[in-house]
Motif scaffolding. Structure first.
Motif, mmCIF file in Angstrom:
data_model
loop_
_atom_site.group_PDB
_atom_site.id
_atom_site.type_symbol
_atom_site.label_atom_id
_atom_site.label_comp_id
_atom_site.label_asym_id
_atom_site.label_seq_id
_atom_site.Cartn_x
_atom_site.Cartn_y
_atom_site.Cartn_z
ATOM 1 N N PRO A 407 29.308 -36.980 -15.701
ATOM 2 C CA PRO A 407 30.516 -36.508 -16.779
ATOM 3 C C PRO A 407 29.345 -34.562 -18.014
ATOM 4 O O PRO A 407 30.178 -34.388 -18.770
ATOM 5 C CB PRO A 407 29.607 -37.479 -17.927
ATOM 6 N N ILE A 408 28.158 -34.596 -17.463
ATOM 7 C CA ILE A 408 27.977 -33.349 -17.473
ATOM 8 C C ILE A 408 27.924 -32.183 -16.960
ATOM 9 O O ILE A 408 27.312 -31.087 -16.874
ATOM 10 C CB ILE A 408 26.029 -33.796 -18.213
ATOM 11 N N GLY A 409 28.799 -31.972 -15.452
ATOM 12 C CA GLY A 409 28.440 -31.040 -14.752
ATOM 13 C C GLY A 409 27.475 -30.977 -13.835
ATOM 14 O O GLY A 409 27.132 -29.532 -13.823
ATOM 15 N N GLY A 410 26.633 -31.334 -13.843
ATOM 16 C CA GLY A 410 25.158 -31.585 -12.959
ATOM 17 C C GLY A 410 25.861 -31.276 -11.299
ATOM 18 O O GLY A 410 26.583 -32.150 -10.887
ATOM 19 N N SER A 411 24.621 -31.432 -10.515
ATOM 20 C CA SER A 411 25.071 -30.826 -9.044
ATOM 21 C C SER A 411 23.684 -32.376 -8.717
ATOM 22 O O SER A 411 22.751 -32.028 -8.979
ATOM 23 C CB SER A 411 25.105 -29.858 -9.236
ATOM 24 N N VAL A 412 24.137 -32.440 -7.652
ATOM 25 C CA VAL A 412 23.191 -33.171 -5.963
ATOM 26 C C VAL A 412 22.140 -32.804 -5.566
ATOM 27 O O VAL A 412 21.289 -33.533 -5.464
ATOM 28 C CB VAL A 412 24.756 -34.034 -5.970
ATOM 29 N N SER A 413 22.683 -31.304 -5.584
ATOM 30 C CA SER A 413 21.855 -30.169 -5.013
ATOM 31 C C SER A 413 21.500 -29.520 -5.316
ATOM 32 O O SER A 413 22.259 -28.724 -5.904
ATOM 33 C CB SER A 413 21.940 -30.652 -3.709
ATOM 34 N N ALA A 414 19.860 -29.132 -6.036
ATOM 35 C CA ALA A 414 20.078 -28.006 -7.241
ATOM 36 C C ALA A 414 20.022 -26.324 -5.476
ATOM 37 O O ALA A 414 19.936 -25.373 -5.530
ATOM 38 C CB ALA A 414 18.632 -27.708 -7.893
ATOM 39 N N GLU A 415 18.678 -27.185 -4.735
ATOM 40 C CA GLU A 415 18.065 -26.115 -4.100
ATOM 41 C C GLU A 415 17.699 -26.117 -2.123
ATOM 42 O O GLU A 415 17.283 -25.909 -1.582
ATOM 43 C CB GLU A 415 16.896 -25.881 -3.910
ATOM 44 N N SER A 429 29.422 -33.231 -7.405
ATOM 45 C CA SER A 429 29.641 -31.896 -7.675
ATOM 46 C C SER A 429 30.140 -31.109 -7.638
ATOM 47 O O SER A 429 30.606 -29.828 -7.757
ATOM 48 C CB SER A 429 28.304 -31.480 -7.704
ATOM 49 N N ARG A 430 31.266 -31.800 -6.359
ATOM 50 C CA ARG A 430 32.644 -30.519 -6.199
ATOM 51 C C ARG A 430 33.772 -31.458 -5.590
ATOM 52 O O ARG A 430 33.956 -32.099 -5.834
ATOM 53 C CB ARG A 430 32.694 -30.385 -4.213
ATOM 54 N N SER A 431 35.036 -30.842 -6.249
ATOM 55 C CA SER A 431 35.807 -31.078 -6.551
ATOM 56 C C SER A 431 36.974 -31.564 -5.282
ATOM 57 O O SER A 431 36.664 -30.798 -3.679
ATOM 58 C CB SER A 431 37.544 -30.458 -7.113
ATOM 59 N N ALA A 432 37.877 -32.265 -5.474
ATOM 60 C CA ALA A 432 38.639 -32.968 -3.561
ATOM 61 C C ALA A 432 38.973 -31.605 -2.905
ATOM 62 O O ALA A 432 38.736 -30.853 -2.040
ATOM 63 C CB ALA A 432 39.543 -34.029 -4.269
ATOM 64 N N GLU A 433 39.642 -30.537 -4.154
ATOM 65 C CA GLU A 433 39.910 -29.027 -3.235
ATOM 66 C C GLU A 433 38.958 -28.127 -2.262
ATOM 67 O O GLU A 433 39.204 -26.862 -1.644
ATOM 68 C CB GLU A 433 40.582 -28.399 -4.649
ATOM 69 N N GLU A 434 37.873 -28.350 -3.583
ATOM 70 C CA GLU A 434 36.806 -27.378 -3.277
ATOM 71 C C GLU A 434 36.249 -27.720 -1.635
ATOM 72 O O GLU A 434 36.128 -27.139 -0.293
ATOM 73 C CB GLU A 434 35.247 -27.703 -3.834
#
Length: 457
Positions: A407-415, A429-434
């Motif tokens: 809900p806050i637009g975070g990522s499961v992997s930063a680096e 963190s990525r849409s179905a289209e991505e």
């Protein structure tokens, strides 16, 4: 398939191709001491030899996993008994250091710290820096788009790569060894391979950007009373020191207390603060920069942003402070322990960490959750220990850490990348289209799914 070892030996020579028995004694990774599983371990010395290996494997439908320094944290280099492991350990040449254009051309197996030391002799720096500097390789840094402690000033690996050479799944060599900062001649193909985790091609050579070495360095470790003080101090330093702030590493109080307990690191500050920050400022003039740094720190104390501070007086003292942040081995006395690497907007961090910790305590009342982060670039690391026995604990911990990111637009992997460990959570963190486009790229460049299969996608 059983003849693949013999074929590779015919192509490269017996000394460069180890069978499963000859590879005994090698471990799977820094994090996994179990014996390496592989049909063969191949150790080429050049891009041309890598091309020969991939061409043979492509013709015989042989899957390949590329190995660099084996310090990755997401099981991105795991292999099995049917895998050919392609190790770049013999590709360690620093081919060129251009002091005018401030670039270095290196083979992918060059260890990060060796490159840093080599360019320093020319009054230059390669500023990507992380705790695994003595083991990780430039090729691995490119493949995972490594970050580390200086991202706030110098950017991630993607920002340092000008050009690269990569070998595609069928052995085709794609040489894009650009040395210019500006080059808009068509698609920037190197970007396909930076952060691709070895799934689209094998990076063999790289041209990286260098910077002039800084002449002054001032460091401090400070204790703070609240997260508002953490963000307030960050803004104060950025406003007062501009681009000279090179590191701003935050440790939640529980982490600091856990790694400075009896028998571990010595605590340089009182251990009751809510947050601790290790910060570093680098500039070009010692006579100007050091008094300015001291004045800025005094202002932070006067404004109540900082509760306490220690400023190292020697390199030995400085390294001892950094050890508290970088050497978290004391946490590993607790098992099992699960390591996380996430990113999110800075203003969401305090509430996010509180929610994750509340979820974990509800699930496991005796659990521990230590948090550190490269706060200036929005990156947090968690060390989670359930504190009890049970099945499926890693998956349950994943749910508590990753679910609040969506809900806050975070990522499961930063680096750290995705590897196999984070693959089930990519959709957060990525849409179905991505993801569909990622699959298209993978199928186009590696139609037989031979390069690092099962990783990322």
């Amino acid at each position: 398939m059983n003849g693949i070892v013999a074929i590779l030996r015919d192509v490269l020579g017996a000394e460069q191709v180890l069978d499963a028995r000859a590879a005994e004694g090698r471990v799977s990774s820094y994090w996994d001491p179990s014996p390496l599983q592989a049909r063969a371990l191949v150790r080429p010395r050049s891009t041309a030899e890598v091309s020969k290996v991939l061409r043979v494997c492509h013709e015989h439908g042989q899957k390949i996993v590329t190995h660099g320094g084996l310090t990755g944290c997401v099981e991105g280099a795991t292999s099995d008994a049917d895998t050919v492991v392609l190790s770049l350990e013999r590709m360690q040449a620093i081919e060129d250091i251009d002091t005018v254009g401030r670039t270095a051309t290196v083979q992918a197996g060059v260890v990060l710290q060796r490159l840093q030391d080599a360019v320093r002799e020319h009054g230059l720096i390669f500023p990507v820096d992380l705790g695994a500097r003595g083991s990780c390789t430039i090729g691995g840094n490119v493949a995972t788009n490594a970050g580390g402690i200086n991202v706030i000033r110098y950017g991630m690996m993607r920002a340092r790569v000008l050009g690269l050479e990569a070998v595609l799944a069928d052995g085709t060599v794609l040489s894009s060894m650009n040395r210019m900062l500006k080059n808009n001649a068509g698609y920037d193909l190197k970007q396909l391979f930076i952060g691709s985790e070895g799934t689209l091609g094998v990076v063999t050579r790289v041209v990286v950007r260098l910077d002039e070495a800084t002449r002054s360095r001032n460091s401090a470790m400070v204790g703070l009373a609240s997260f508002d003080h953490v963000t307030g101090l960050l803004r104060h330093l950025q406003q007062s020191l501009g681009g000279n702030l090179s590191a701003f590493e935050v440790m939640w109080g529980d982490y600091f207390r856990d790694v400075t307990g009896a028998g571990f690191h010595r605590a340089p500050l009182a251990r009751e603060h809510a947050y601790y920050v290790m910060l570093e400022v680098e500039g070009a003039n010692v006579e100007i920069d050091t008094p300015q740094f001291m004045a800025v720190m005094e202002q932070a104390l006067d404004r109540g942003l900082v509760a306490d501070a220690v400023i190292p007086q020697s390199e030995t003292e400085r390294r001892a402070l950094w050890e508290i942040r970088e050497n978290f081995q004391p946490l590993y006395r607790r098992q099992p322990i699960f390591l996380y690497d996430v990113s999110l907007p800075i203003r969401e961090m305090e509430a996010y960490v509180a929610e994750v910790q509340a979820r974990l305590r509800k699930r496991w009342p005796e659990s521990r959750c230590d948090v550190i982060g490269h706060i200036g670039d929005g990156n947090l690391h968690f060390f989670v220990t359930p504190g009890c026995e049970g099945e499926h604990q890693h998956a349950q911990s994943d749910e508590d850490v990753y679910a609040p990111l969506k809900p806050i637009g975070g990522s499961v992997s930063a680096e750290h990348g995705i590897g196999t460990e984070k693959r089930p959570h990519l959709g957060i963190s990525r849409s179905a289209e991505e993801i569909a486009l990622m699959r298209t790229l993978k199928c186009t460049l590696d139609p037989k799914n031979l390069l690092n299969p099962g990783k990322v996608l």
